[in-house]
Scaffold this active site. Structure first.
Site, PDB file in Angstrom:
ATOM      1  N   ASP A  34      36.446  67.852  68.635  1.00  0.00           N
ATOM      2  CA  ASP A  34      35.544  66.824  68.600  1.00  0.00           C
ATOM      3  C   ASP A  34      34.799  66.557  69.838  1.00  0.00           C
ATOM      4  O   ASP A  34      35.118  67.280  70.899  1.00  0.00           O
ATOM      5  CB  ASP A  34      36.635  65.545  68.504  1.00  0.00           C
ATOM      6  CG  ASP A  34      36.068  64.344  68.010  1.00  0.00           C
ATOM      7  OD1 ASP A  34      36.401  63.828  66.912  1.00  0.00           O
ATOM      8  OD2 ASP A  34      35.271  63.745  68.720  1.00  0.00           O
ATOM      9  N   LEU A 158      40.913  60.684  50.161  1.00  0.00           N
ATOM     10  CA  LEU A 158      42.092  59.974  50.768  1.00  0.00           C
ATOM     11  C   LEU A 158      41.783  58.674  50.753  1.00  0.00           C
ATOM     12  O   LEU A 158      40.631  58.104  51.211  1.00  0.00           O
ATOM     13  CB  LEU A 158      42.412  60.694  51.957  1.00  0.00           C
ATOM     14  CG  LEU A 158      41.560  60.726  53.225  1.00  0.00           C
ATOM     15  CD1 LEU A 158      41.809  59.126  54.079  1.00  0.00           C
ATOM     16  CD2 LEU A 158      42.136  61.645  54.335  1.00  0.00           C
ATOM     17  N   ARG A 159      42.866  57.758  51.196  1.00  0.00           N
ATOM     18  CA  ARG A 159      42.513  56.357  51.309  1.00  0.00           C
ATOM     19  C   ARG A 159      43.495  56.135  52.683  1.00  0.00           C
ATOM     20  O   ARG A 159      44.470  56.763  52.670  1.00  0.00           O
ATOM     21  CB  ARG A 159      43.456  55.513  50.264  1.00  0.00           C
ATOM     22  CG  ARG A 159      42.805  55.320  48.905  1.00  0.00           C
ATOM     23  CD  ARG A 159      43.723  54.931  47.745  1.00  0.00           C
ATOM     24  NE  ARG A 159      44.860  55.890  47.707  1.00  0.00           N
ATOM     25  CZ  ARG A 159      45.919  55.589  47.022  1.00  0.00           C
ATOM     26  NH1 ARG A 159      45.984  54.575  46.250  1.00  0.00           N
ATOM     27  NH2 ARG A 159      47.002  56.444  46.994  1.00  0.00           N
ATOM     28  N   LYS A 227      31.380  62.469  44.917  1.00  0.00           N
ATOM     29  CA  LYS A 227      32.016  61.478  45.789  1.00  0.00           C
ATOM     30  C   LYS A 227      31.284  59.956  45.785  1.00  0.00           C
ATOM     31  O   LYS A 227      31.901  59.206  45.928  1.00  0.00           O
ATOM     32  CB  LYS A 227      31.817  62.185  47.128  1.00  0.00           C
ATOM     33  CG  LYS A 227      32.179  61.264  48.459  1.00  0.00           C
ATOM     34  CD  LYS A 227      33.489  60.856  48.351  1.00  0.00           C
ATOM     35  CE  LYS A 227      34.083  59.800  49.352  1.00  0.00           C
ATOM     36  NZ  LYS A 227      35.391  59.388  48.968  1.00  0.00           N
ATOM     37  N   ASN A 231      33.151  56.424  44.442  1.00  0.00           N
ATOM     38  CA  ASN A 231      33.208  55.502  45.487  1.00  0.00           C
ATOM     39  C   ASN A 231      32.366  54.109  44.749  1.00  0.00           C
ATOM     40  O   ASN A 231      32.903  53.066  44.719  1.00  0.00           O
ATOM     41  CB  ASN A 231      32.885  55.579  46.645  1.00  0.00           C
ATOM     42  CG  ASN A 231      33.868  56.073  47.525  1.00  0.00           C
ATOM     43  OD1 ASN A 231      35.133  56.044  47.109  1.00  0.00           O
ATOM     44  ND2 ASN A 231      33.656  56.239  48.966  1.00  0.00           N
ATOM     45  N   CYS A 283      33.678  52.893  53.839  1.00  0.00           N
ATOM     46  CA  CYS A 283      33.286  53.893  52.560  1.00  0.00           C
ATOM     47  C   CYS A 283      32.339  52.837  51.512  1.00  0.00           C
ATOM     48  O   CYS A 283      31.337  53.356  51.310  1.00  0.00           O
ATOM     49  CB  CYS A 283      34.412  54.705  52.240  1.00  0.00           C
ATOM     50  SG  CYS A 283      35.004  55.878  53.161  1.00  0.00           S
TER      51      CYS A 283
END
Ligand code: NAD
Length: 490
Positions: A34, A158-159, A227, A231, A283
């Site tokens: 990162d 993932l949530r 994706k 969503n 998201c």
């Protein structure tokens, strides 16, 4: 037996962190990279920068196979698989900001060593981004090699709050690439998940009946689209439930019963039909807007998704309308807001309904006292522009308040003794935007979303007749039980 690969995960936020730790748990050698030095130092010290249930334990269990760095030079050349998991926040016009993806791709490129490497887009990116990343890699690599760097799209589903469960026992794994070799390496990487050969951690057991995830192998562009489409569909489902809830309030039906009735149809399914304050988080809003903006690039309108956003915005303002219906002018009123995170079991505040509620209450002159079981420290950093007081407990938040808004369905709020805790309020008004209360305490006015008569059904010790006359239709259409005269504060 896992064939251990060398993996570098670029971007250690909610997605990258979970991915890195899970892959280390599965037996791979992982480097988490990162640009945020503080985050890397924290992780190197064994501390998580985010709240995600179970992740600290999984990190402990995987410690010897994962390290953290800010240094591309040491993290990239050796890796068999490099994940890009950086943020793709929305621009003002709704299109996704891809500058972090571009920066990451350039930094990766400058450190590629010429061997065949798989670069995986896990960030949510518009269709065509995989090809664009491949171009960046070729152009910025020390040596130009066409088709040497295999780009794969592997969207994340993932949530937050259940990230471990979702990562270890996913419904499906989507792999999109125009290079068969890239897909094959990803299958090797995910073999322990695909055949469920890993030993489940005791704190995230494999659910009964779960066998293995479906592998959906597609072209690069289809995976990128999957994706966004997934969503957008989920956002749409929530907005649909909220739109029906509004009509339920007007005609005297109960959205809980309606959702159960329609959700038991296998073609519809019961999930994502909960009416409430609308969707939030990093998201749904972002990805729905991004899809619309991609459509616009091609001169293609997406009216269904536009409507889903419109319904969601209306849902947020409904909270204040319900409050005004009872308290009228909010100037000088004290309002407790319970829950700041966009959903329970996370400290993520991005696009949280509570944010807009606190901001609007401030605009209207109310004093806001807010509480959240885990997100308050993050809010102190990220919500400095908002005006509110922190409360150390639910009791403290409610003391002297004219109303309480339940903005997030934390278990702590679900299991609260509402009868006792509202005793310290100036006016006992609860706006339950998540429909978590199953009974209405004596003397309390309770507003929920698209619901009626819930207290009568959930309080069997009280004779039904006592309630049957107490049903009144309130101003914006919720049928509410007013068991006692003091129940009506308006
Ligand atoms: P995040 O903001 O939590 O994390 C992003 C991380 O990337 C940060 O730690 C940041 O410092 C780092 N970063 C930025 N630029 C970098 C660079 N050039 N090199 C290395 N690191 C860099 O974001 P997130 O929530 O983890 O989301 C990441 C992506 O995954 C987004 O595209 C998002 O849409 C998608 N996604 C998120 C979720 C979710 O629940 N959060 C779920 C599915 C998909």
């Amino acid at each position: 037996m896992t064939q251990a690969l060398k993996v570098t995960v670029v971007g250690t936020g909610y997605v990258g962190l979970g991915t890195a730790i899970m892959l280390a748990y599965l037996g791979h050698e992982v480097v988490g990279l990162d640009v945020d030095q503080a985050k890397v130092e924290q992780l190197s010290g064994g501390e998580l920068p985010i709240y995600e249930p179970g992740l600290d334990q999984l990190l402990l269990d995987s410690m010897e196979r994962v390290r953290w760095t800010t240094d591309y030079e040491t993290a990239i050349p050796d890796a068999d698989v490099i994940f890009i998991c950086v943020g793709t926040p929305p621009n003002k016009d709704g299109s996704p900001n891809l500058k972090y993806v571009a920066q990451a791709a350039r930094s990766i490129a400058q450190n590629l060593n010429g061997k065949t490497q798989v670069i995986v887009n896990k960030s949510t990116v518009p269709v065509g981004t995989g090809d664009w990343v491949a171009r960046i890699l070729e152009e910025h690599a020390r040596e130009y090699h066409a088709n040497r760097y295999l780009v794969v799209s592997n969207p994340e589903f993932l949530r937050e709050g259940t990230a471990l469960f979702d990562s270890l026992y996913p419904d499906r794994i989507v792999l999109g690439s125009d290079h068969a070799e890239g897909i094959e390496r990803m299958k090797t990487l995910y073999a322990p998940l695909l055949d469920q050969s890993f030993t489940p951690p005791a704190y995230v057991p494999r659910p009964e009946g779960y066998t293995r995830p479906e592998l959906v192998s597609t072209a690069l562009s289809s995976a990128e689209m999957i994706k966004y489409a997934a969503n957008a569909f989920l956002a749409l489902k929530i907005s649909f439930a909220n739109e029906i809830a509004g009509l339920c309030e007007r005609v005297g039906a109960d959205i809980g019963e309606v959702a159960r009735g329609i959700g038991s149809d296998a073609r519809i399914g019961p999930r994502f039909l909960a009416a409430g304050a609308g969707w939030g988080g990093s998201c749904f809003g972002k990805d729905t807007s991004a899809l619309i903006s991609t459509g616009l690039e091609y001169g293609y309108s997406m009216p269904i998704l536009q409507a889903a956003i419109e319904v969601n915005n209306r849902q947020r303002s409904l909270i204040i309308s319900k409050l005004q219906m009872h308290l009228h002018r909010l100037k000088g009123k004290r309002v407790a807001v319970l829950g700041m995170a966009f959903k329970p079991n996370t400290d993520d505040l991005r696009d949280a309904p509570a944010h807009d509620t606190i901001a609007r209450l401030g605009d209207l002159g109310a004093t806001v006292v807010a509480h959240d079981p885990v997100a308050m420290p993050r809010a102190r950093r990220e919500w400095q522009h908002l005006n509110y007081h922190e409360a150390a407990s639910v009791q403290d938040a409610l003391r002297g308040a004219d109303a309480v808004i339940i903005a997030t369905e934390w278990d702590e709020y679900r299991h609260q003794d509402w009868s006792a805790v509202t005793g310290g309020m100036r006016q006992r008004l609860i706006i339950d935007t998540r429909n978590i209360l199953t009974t209405r305490p004596e003397g309390v006015t309770l507003e929920q979303i698209g619901r009626r008569q819930m207290a009568a059904q959930a309080a069997p010790e009280l004779p039904e007749a006592q309630f049957s006359d107490g049903v009144v239709v309130t101003g914006i259409g919720v049928k509410e039980l007013l068991g006692t005269p003091s129940g009506n504060l308006s």
